[in-house]
Design a protein around this motif. Structure first.
Motif, mmCIF file in Angstrom:
data_model
loop_
_atom_site.group_PDB
_atom_site.id
_atom_site.type_symbol
_atom_site.label_atom_id
_atom_site.label_comp_id
_atom_site.label_asym_id
_atom_site.label_seq_id
_atom_site.Cartn_x
_atom_site.Cartn_y
_atom_site.Cartn_z
ATOM 1 N N ALA A 67 -2.344 42.991 62.119
ATOM 2 C CA ALA A 67 -1.365 43.989 61.678
ATOM 3 C C ALA A 67 -0.772 44.778 62.845
ATOM 4 C CB ALA A 67 -1.996 44.938 60.659
ATOM 5 N N LEU A 89 2.711 47.458 63.547
ATOM 6 C CA LEU A 89 2.736 48.724 64.280
ATOM 7 C C LEU A 89 3.775 48.667 65.398
ATOM 8 C CD1 LEU A 89 1.559 51.532 64.983
ATOM 9 C CD2 LEU A 89 -0.138 50.350 66.399
ATOM 10 N N TYR A 138 -5.810 50.033 69.396
ATOM 11 C CA TYR A 138 -6.910 49.532 68.568
ATOM 12 C C TYR A 138 -8.245 50.095 69.016
ATOM 13 C CZ TYR A 138 -10.287 46.324 66.465
ATOM 14 O OH TYR A 138 -11.343 45.816 65.773
ATOM 15 N N SER A 178 -7.090 54.417 60.793
ATOM 16 C CA SER A 178 -6.219 53.249 60.895
ATOM 17 C C SER A 178 -6.210 52.642 62.298
ATOM 18 C CB SER A 178 -4.813 53.583 60.403
ATOM 19 O OG SER A 178 -4.476 54.891 60.734
ATOM 20 N N TRP A 215 -7.691 49.384 62.133
ATOM 21 C CA TRP A 215 -6.882 48.341 61.488
ATOM 22 C C TRP A 215 -5.779 47.841 62.433
ATOM 23 C CZ3 TRP A 215 -10.118 51.057 58.692
ATOM 24 C CH2 TRP A 215 -10.555 50.590 57.456
ATOM 25 N N THR A 268 -3.298 49.668 63.256
ATOM 26 C CA THR A 268 -2.030 50.162 62.709
ATOM 27 C C THR A 268 -1.776 51.617 63.079
ATOM 28 O OG1 THR A 268 -3.181 50.627 60.640
ATOM 29 C CG2 THR A 268 -1.973 48.544 60.768
ATOM 30 N N ASP A 304 0.640 56.539 62.313
ATOM 31 C CA ASP A 304 -0.031 55.375 61.718
ATOM 32 C C ASP A 304 0.659 54.903 60.449
ATOM 33 O OD1 ASP A 304 -1.618 55.920 59.126
ATOM 34 O OD2 ASP A 304 -2.286 57.594 60.367
ATOM 35 N N LEU A 305 0.318 53.673 60.077
ATOM 36 C CA LEU A 305 0.941 53.021 58.927
ATOM 37 C C LEU A 305 -0.026 52.878 57.762
ATOM 38 C CD1 LEU A 305 2.662 50.079 60.867
ATOM 39 C CD2 LEU A 305 3.686 52.258 60.190
ATOM 40 N N ILE A 364 -3.199 48.779 56.612
ATOM 41 C CA ILE A 364 -2.529 47.497 56.371
ATOM 42 C C ILE A 364 -3.396 46.370 56.917
ATOM 43 C CG2 ILE A 364 -0.532 46.068 56.964
ATOM 44 C CD1 ILE A 364 1.118 48.588 57.182
#
Ligand SMILES: [Zn+2]
Length: 232
Positions: free
Chosen positions: A90, A94, A117, A130, A133, A135, A187-188, A191
């Motif tokens: 994912a 981003l 990350y 997140s 993730w 993201t 952040d998203l 996901i």
């Protein structure tokens, strides 16, 4: 780098296929609670980055290189700082949103060391965030502006929120994980991306019944052997 090149350069892996140590550090498919107690499933599919050279040479978008998302610190698990390295797929989403944010901000966007990350085994990883993730990004500088003031952080938070409703930011303030006072956290959400290379007919292997490390398997065998001896 074109799509074809990046797909050639980065291999997609199902983290259930990785060795025991990597699996125990990346925790694919495991559930983690966020600060509010909501449970989220950790990502399972990762890009495998074979070498530092490939990390440096791979662009996810026009202005964001893969390497920027994996700049680790000493709080990250040592094994995860050695190549081949792994990042949830994912991260590509981003990078796409960061590219839109960069255009809206009208200046270059710099991700902090350890601001991309962070694995669930990172020493700062407790509740689901997140960053685990792939993201989320912590941005410490935009153009020549170091993001340390309320004014600067609120200005760019607002620009980020205007880019898309998908983008979530942390308000200015001193409480770690709830606020940010020396960066913009963007952040998203949680996901997880299933790359098209993957066939989803394969079930997850039940983690509970699987020994995490080879030595655990050996110890189980020894215990079983001892039990048989005692019975005999
Ligand atoms: Zn953050």
């Amino acid at each position: 780098m074109s799509r074809e090149e990046s797909e050639q350069g980065l291999k997609v892996v199902d983290a259930f296929d990785l060795d025991d140590e990597l699996r125990s550090l990346l925790k694919p498919g495991e559930m983690l609670r966020d600060e509010q107690g909501r449970r989220h499933r950790l990502p399972r599919y990762f890009y495998e980055i074979a070498s530092h050279e490939i990390a440096l040479a791979t662009s996810l978008t026009a202005h964001f290189g893969l390497n920027e998302f994996i700049l680790g610190d000493l709080k990250e698990a040592a094994r995860l700082q050695q190549y081949p390295r792994y990042i949830p797929c994912a991260v590509r989403m981003l990078a796409f949103y960061l590219e839109q944010f960069r255009a809206a901000a009208g200046a270059s966007v710099h991700i902090a060391v350890n601001g991309g990350y962070r694995s669930p085994s990172h020493k700062l990883s407790q509740n689901a965030s997140s960053h685990m993730w792939g993201t989320a990004a912590d941005i410490y500088r935009i153009g020549s502006t170091i993001l340390r003031t309320k004014e600067a952080i609120e200005k760019y938070n607002e620009i980020a929120e205007d880019v898309s409703d998908e983008i979530h930011v942390l308000p200015y303030g001193p409480i770690t994980d709830k606020n940010a006072d020396d960066h913009v956290h963007l952040d998203l959400g949680y996901i997880t991306l299933i790359p098209r290379e993957i066939s989803e007919d394969r079930m997850e292997q039940p983690q509970e019944s699987r020994p995490r490390f080879a030595f655990e398997e050996r110890r189980r065998k020894e215990r079983r052997a001892a039990a048989v001896e005692n019975e005999g």
